[in-house]
Design an enzyme around this catalytic site. Structure first.
Site, short mmCIF file in Angstrom:
data_model
loop_
_atom_site.label_atom_id
_atom_site.label_comp_id
_atom_site.label_asym_id
_atom_site.label_seq_id
_atom_site.Cartn_x
_atom_site.Cartn_y
_atom_site.Cartn_z
N ASN A 1 -12.74 -15.79 -22.80
CA ASN A 1 -12.24 -15.47 -21.45
C ASN A 1 -13.15 -14.38 -20.88
O ASN A 1 -13.01 -13.22 -21.25
CB ASN A 1 -10.78 -15.03 -21.54
CG ASN A 1 -10.24 -14.58 -20.20
OD1 ASN A 1 -10.94 -14.61 -19.19
ND2 ASN A 1 -8.99 -14.15 -20.20
N CYS B 1 -12.44 -10.65 -17.65
CA CYS B 1 -11.84 -9.31 -17.71
C CYS B 1 -12.95 -8.26 -17.53
O CYS B 1 -14.12 -8.53 -17.74
CB CYS B 1 -11.10 -9.12 -19.02
SG CYS B 1 -12.14 -8.70 -20.38
C1 LIG Z 1 1.11 -16.03 -15.97
C2 LIG Z 1 -0.31 -16.41 -16.28
C3 LIG Z 1 -0.94 -15.86 -17.40
C4 LIG Z 1 -2.26 -16.20 -17.69
N1 LIG Z 1 -2.86 -15.65 -18.80
C5 LIG Z 1 -4.13 -16.02 -19.12
C6 LIG Z 1 -4.75 -15.52 -20.31
O1 LIG Z 1 -4.15 -14.76 -21.09
N2 LIG Z 1 -6.05 -15.88 -20.56
C7 LIG Z 1 -6.74 -16.74 -19.73
O2 LIG Z 1 -7.90 -17.05 -20.00
N3 LIG Z 1 -6.15 -17.27 -18.62
C8 LIG Z 1 -4.87 -16.92 -18.30
N4 LIG Z 1 -4.28 -17.46 -17.19
C9 LIG Z 1 -5.05 -18.41 -16.34
C10 LIG Z 1 -4.68 -19.87 -16.67
O3 LIG Z 1 -4.98 -20.20 -18.00
C11 LIG Z 1 -5.40 -20.85 -15.70
O4 LIG Z 1 -6.80 -20.73 -15.89
C12 LIG Z 1 -5.10 -20.60 -14.24
O5 LIG Z 1 -3.77 -20.15 -14.05
C13 LIG Z 1 -5.34 -21.83 -13.36
O6 LIG Z 1 -4.52 -22.92 -13.75
P1 LIG Z 1 -3.09 -23.23 -13.08
O7 LIG Z 1 -3.28 -23.22 -11.58
O8 LIG Z 1 -2.70 -24.58 -13.63
O9 LIG Z 1 -2.17 -22.14 -13.52
C14 LIG Z 1 -2.96 -17.12 -16.86
C15 LIG Z 1 -2.31 -17.69 -15.75
C16 LIG Z 1 -1.00 -17.35 -15.46
C17 LIG Z 1 -0.34 -17.98 -14.27
#
Ligand SMILES: Cc1cc2nc3c(=O)[nH]c(=O)nc-3n(C[C@H](O)[C@H](O)[C@H](O)COP(=O)(O)O)c2cc1C
Length: 291
Positions: free
Chosen positions: A128, A131
């Site tokens: 990831n 950050c």
């Molecule tokens: C509540 C929440 C927590 C997330 N935590 C992480 C994380 O810990 N690591 C990461 O790489 N992406 C994290 N994401 C991003 C998701 O994995 C994804 O890339 C992003 O939300 C887009 O997809 P979506 O529109 O289907 O949610 C998080 C997203 C949400 C909504």
């Protein structure tokens, strides 16, 4: 006749192309609703070398067509993740294919987690890189091609035989620059997109809704951005590179659209926070759609 919908991601066979997106799946909660092995792969919450507390509340805000989050990658750290009875052990006992999402404040942090998972039961690693990179004066790993490439090289050295995917941020002018840089540095595949930077202001208090001010936008509002970025990335990297696409997938048709744009598999995030069974429903819809 049923078509076999398996996906090959850097030599790891996913039994179907629907993946749980990082941060939106937890074994304790999600397995109450469906069998972890029903999906092609479960990507777990970001894992850092030690525990991260995350940001103060409020860290979630709803918005038109999606949500903002500023959870801050809160997690219990590598030792808890890999402990007997921990998230990884539970998922493997359930027969799931597991992708571990890796995070750190420094390149050394990322490498420590990759090294710690090199001999684990994890099937795939996902860096990831959205950050903040403290050592580079707050510049994030994912927005500077040279920094991203150097990180991938460090992690590749210690990841053993585990395929290394890199999760790209959409908060850049040209996502293909970063994609090509990390592939050149040895990445085995790409996942995209992470959340888009967004913000809401409370009209009564006149202050930002999230404690951090700015957060990450996800959900259907970002789907066309994800389709565009998967498309651009596929055009740039060619057919051989595995891509897991994500961003606002709510239905089987949305998943199919990302596959037409160039994704080999598709992750579901926010939809699962609205309906925990969404990934399984989306898989069934995709199968029906293709039939
Ligand atoms: C509540 C929440 C927590 C997330 N935590 C992480 C994380 O810990 N690591 C990461 O790489 N992406 C994290 N994401 C991003 C998701 O994995 C994804 O890339 C992003 O939300 C887009 O997809 P979506 O529109 O289907 O949610 C998080 C997203 C949400 C909504």
């Amino acid at each position: 006749m049923t078509r076999d919908l398996f996906a090959d991601i850097a030599g790891i066979r996913l039994k179907n192309p629907i993946v749980a997106a990082s941060g939106t799946y937890s074994y304790a909660e999600s397995s109450l609703y469906y069998d972890a092995a029903a999906l092609g792969c479960i990507t777990t919450k970001s894992v850092s070398p030690g525990p991260w507390i995350g940001n103060d509340a409020p860290v979630i805000a709803e918005t038109y067509g999606g949500m903002l989050n500023a959870i801050g990658l809160a997690n219990s750290g590598l030792a808890v993740y890999t402990a007997p009875g921990g998230e990884l052990a539970l998922l493997k006992a359930a027969g799931a294919t597991v992708c571990a999402n890796v995070v750190g404040r420094t390149a050394e942090d990322y490498a420590e987690v990759c090294a710690g998972l090199a001999d684990s039961a994890v099937d795939l690693l996902e860096l990831n890189i959205s950050c903040p990179n403290v050592k580079c004066g707050g510049m994030s790993f994912g927005t500077a091609p040279k920094v991203a490439a150097a990180l991938v090289r460090e992690c590749k050295k210690v990841a053993g035989a585990k395929p290394l995917l890199v999760k790209l941020t959409p908060n850049v002018t040209d996502i293909t620059e970063i994609a090509l840089a990390v592939l050149d540095a040895g990445a085995d595949g790409l996942t995209l997109i992470n959340t888009l930077k967004g913000m809401r202001i409370d009209l009564k208090t006149k202050k930002p809704v999230l404690s951090t001010g700015i957060g990450g936008l996800s959900g259907p509002a970002i789907h066309p951005v994800a389709v565009r970025m998967v498309w651009e990335t596929r055009q740039a990297v060619g057919d051989a590179v595995p891509i897991i696409g994500m961003g606002g997938v709510m239905t089987g048709a949305d998943a199919y659209e990302l596959m037409l744009a160039g994704a080999n598999a598709v992750a579901v995030g926010t939809a699962a926070l609205i309906d925990p069974c969404a990934p399984v429903r989306i898989l069934k819809e995709l199968e029906a759609y293709l039939k």
